[in-house]
Motif scaffolding. Structure first.
Motif, mmCIF file in Angstrom:
data_model
loop_
_atom_site.group_PDB
_atom_site.id
_atom_site.type_symbol
_atom_site.label_atom_id
_atom_site.label_comp_id
_atom_site.label_asym_id
_atom_site.label_seq_id
_atom_site.Cartn_x
_atom_site.Cartn_y
_atom_site.Cartn_z
ATOM 1 N N CYS A 1 1.606 8.080 -0.963
ATOM 2 C CA CYS A 1 1.882 7.586 0.393
ATOM 3 C C CYS A 1 3.376 7.747 0.647
ATOM 4 O O CYS A 1 4.204 7.176 -0.081
ATOM 5 N N GLU B 1 2.470 13.499 7.049
ATOM 6 C CA GLU B 1 2.129 12.334 6.220
ATOM 7 C C GLU B 1 0.838 12.582 5.440
ATOM 8 O O GLU B 1 0.720 12.207 4.269
ATOM 9 N N THR C 1 8.533 8.189 -4.052
ATOM 10 C CA THR C 1 8.840 8.308 -2.617
ATOM 11 C C THR C 1 10.307 8.668 -2.409
ATOM 12 O O THR C 1 10.650 9.396 -1.473
ATOM 13 N N SER D 1 0.818 -1.215 0.000
ATOM 14 C CA SER D 1 0.000 0.000 0.000
ATOM 15 C C SER D 1 0.850 1.263 0.000
ATOM 16 O O SER D 1 0.358 2.351 -0.312
ATOM 17 N N CYS D 2 2.125 1.126 0.373
ATOM 18 C CA CYS D 2 3.014 2.291 0.418
ATOM 19 C C CYS D 2 4.408 1.863 -0.043
ATOM 20 O O CYS D 2 5.359 1.851 0.737
ATOM 21 N N VAL E 1 6.817 5.224 4.098
ATOM 22 C CA VAL E 1 7.144 3.864 3.662
ATOM 23 C C VAL E 1 7.502 2.979 4.856
ATOM 24 O O VAL E 1 6.928 1.898 5.048
ATOM 25 N N ARG F 1 4.465 2.573 7.573
ATOM 26 C CA ARG F 1 3.381 1.653 7.224
ATOM 27 C C ARG F 1 3.884 0.208 7.147
ATOM 28 O O ARG F 1 3.130 -0.721 7.435
#
Length: 646
Positions: free
Chosen positions: A436, A421, A343, A336-337, A439, A442
């Motif tokens: 997202c 975030e 990123t 999901s991240c 990293v 999560r």
């Protein structure tokens, strides 16, 4: 504006209480003629006291002291808290590495302070007999009551003077005492300015060019003379600890107000623990009128013992071992991240921004919001579960679950995403709004879920909540680390839904709709303002925020020891719950939604510290079915409060 009737709002502005009963609005005793001549129909501006008599310091040892305040006015308590407080002064005596001392030999006539019309090397006769006050808390109150921040702006500018060395972040001097001297229908301001020890300058005094109007005189008079009772004073201490926490890692030690602390000669109403530099220290606050005698202490302890033995009703508990919700959350978090080019670009830009900040600057402004360095560090964290044993939360979370499992008490961990975030795109230009960026954070949540710990993922709900933002109002507070009402409501809706899914909920006697919710408003000063450069602080006044307040009948709601749910954690459990408007934080909102009482345990010093408090609540735990562990996610990474074993 009728200050006399509006004055209770003053205290809610700094989170002291929704209202106070004010008494003792005048001082008695002989007064020097020069001071008496400066007074008017508003009554005395200062009492017939010497500055040193506002409070007395009793040193217990190198790390502990008691500050005794004879008259519990807000002015006296604030002054006792701010004046030469070792928690506030820790680490400030060392010279900054980029300090050059280019004006060390300057004569007082050459001092670069254009905001003064007079500068003296000695205490002026004008303040003889006038009570000194701490300027920071008073200026906030003055803004709340009059809507003017001119005094704060001027005093911030005094502390912001850099003596030709703007690259030095740390303040070269601080305003340690403020005097308001009444002249006809106005107030003249004198200050004591204490240069930092590394500047090698002597203390000096200045008269501000700023002169304030008569309304200010009335606010000042009430600030100096209105006394608080012991409950008001505890609210003051709780609020002070919560506001100082991000800067000084402060918390209040568990302590019965007025009881003995360390030895029989010390009977404070509150004990503050601070740890700004990795070494804990304690400053306790004592008011003689709030002390308990030995007989009172014995009677109180006996009554508490009987009450504790008979008050908590144990419940038969069975754990809900259904893993469906945990496994569904675990599945939803897979990839999901992910770490990817976007990123990596975000982290590079954020690290570059952090590298440009002075080492001592812990907050900065950008795009209409203030951002917190520790929150940003969490977003560029490495593998969280690879930290050393004192900073790795995973073993401690597993240990906590095992302990609660042995008691048949459910554990639900609720990490609160940091503002940076949720609003990464506002902090770092060019970041996609839907990216997202946490990293490692999560991934750590996924590790907790995989280890069998029930975790509630608030991130999707809070990202969705921000879509309803109506600037300047957001889901998180602009100048603060905490959420605002929209974000908190989104989180509580998700949390309430999770609580009602437990198998035991249907048999818990829940009564949804038994409490009443009312709209309210709170004026809150952002906890990040104190981290800014001195010259910028006055740009960010207190925010007016929407709130909710929960009532049980006609009384503000508060869960008791028989509550089947314990909500424990850091300031996210306490903001709006035990400070600001009160009874409107996560505990009260959850109780309203699920129809079950919720007891709240808050550690203002950080989420890791609340576990030890829970371990001492042996009798209270007999009534608990669920422990909700809510805390900011930033403390998973390099927390200043170590993750000790239970």
């Amino acid at each position: 504006m009728n200050t006399r009737y509006a004055f209770p709002l003053l205290f809610s502005a700094v989170g002291i209480a929704a209202a106070l009963t004010f008494i003792s609005c005048a001082s008695s005793g002989s007064v020097p003629p020069a001071v008496e001549a400066a007074r008017s129909e508003f009554g005395p501006i200062g009492a017939d006291v010497t500055p040193e008599s506002v409070f007395e310091i009793k040193v217990v040892d190198a790390d502990r002291q008691v500050r005794v305040v004879n008259k519990p006015t807000l002015a006296a308590l604030d002054f006792a808290a701010y004046s030469s407080n070792p928690i506030r002064l820790a680490g400030k005596d060392e010279s900054p590495e980029n300090y050059k001392g280019s004006m060390e030999g300057a004569n007082i006539a050459d001092y670069p302070f254009p905001m003064f019309d007079t500068i003296l090397a000695y205490m002026p006769q004008a303040v003889a007999g006038v009570t000194p006050i701490a300027w920071e808390p008073f200026s906030k109150i003055l803004y709340a009551q009059t809507g003017t921040d001119s005094l704060a702006s001027v005093l911030n500018s005094v502390e912001a003077v850099k003596w030709g060395e703007p690259e030095v972040f740390r303040a070269f001097q601080s305003v340690t005492r403020l005097w308001g001297v009444k002249k006809e229908n106005a107030v003249e301001w004198w200050v004591e300015v204490l240069p930092a020890s590394w500047t090698k300058r002597q203390v000096f005094y200045g008269k501000l060019k700023l002169v304030s109007g008569g309304e200010t005189a009335e606010v000042l008079n009430y600030y100096l003379t209105a006394e608080m009772n012991s409950e008001d004073a505890m609210n003051w201490a709780r609020t002070l600890s919560s506001y100082w926490y991000p800067t000084l890692n402060t918390d209040l030690e568990p302590h019965v107000p007025g009881d003995v602390w360390l030895d029989k000669n010390n009977r404070p109403f509150a004990v503050m623990r601070g740890n700004p530099m990795g070494k804990p220290m304690w400053v306790a606050f004592e008011v003689p009128a709030f002390r308990m005698t030995d007989e009172d202490i014995y009677a109180q302890r006996k009554a508490d013992s009987l009450l504790a033995a008979g008050e908590v009703v144990p419940v038969d508990r069975t754990l809900d071992t259904n893993s469906a919700s945990r496994l569904a959350t675990l599945e939803s978090m897979e990839n999901s991240c992910p770490a990817n080019a976007e990123t990596a670009k975000f982290q590079k830009a954020l690290k570059a921004k952090l590298d440009k900040l002075p080492k001592e600057q812990n907050a900065w402004s950008d795009n209409g919001m203030l951002w917190f360095r520790r929150n940003a560090n969490y977003l560029v964290a490495e593998k969280i579960s690879a930290q050393d044993s004192l900073h790795n939360p995973l073993p401690r979370m597993i240990e906590l679950k095992q302990h609660l499992d042995s008691l048949n008490i459910q554990l639900l961990v609720v990490p609160v995403p940091v503002k940076e975030e949720i609003y990464a795109d506002k902090m770092i230009a060019g970041t996609p709004e839907d990216l997202c960026v946490s990293v490692s954070g999560r991934e750590f949540m996924r590790e907790m879920l995989a280890a069998g710990i029930d975790v509630l993922d608030l991130y999707p709900a809070l990202k969705a909540a921000r879509s309803g933002d109506e600037p300047p109002h957001y889901s998180y507070q602009r100048y603060d680390t905490h959420w605002a009402l929209p974000g908190m409501l989104a989180a509580m809706e998700l949390l309430a839904a999770r609580v009602t899914q437990y198998s035991w909920y249907a048999e818990s006697g829940a009564r949804p709709g038994s409490l009443v919710m009312k709209d309210t408003v709170v004026l809150r000063e952002g906890d990040l303002v104190a981290h800014l450069p001195d010259a910028e602080k006055s740009k960010y006044p207190a925010d007016t925020l929407a709130g909710m307040k929960i009532y049980k009948g006609d009384k503000a709601y508060k869960g008791d020891k028989n509550a089947p749910i314990l909500l424990m954690g850091d300031s996210f459990t306490g903001v709006f719950e035990s400070v600001d408007q009160k009874s409107g934080g996560p505990g009260s909102l959850l109780a309203y939604a699920v129809g079950l009482d919720v007891q709240v345990a808050t550690s203002w010093g950080g989420g890791p510290g609340v576990r030890s408090r829970m371990m001492k609540m042996t009798k209270d735990m007999q009534s608990k079915r669920l422990v909700i562990y809510m805390m900011t996610a930033r403390d998973f990474w390099q927390s200043p409060m170590e993750w000790d074993k239970l």
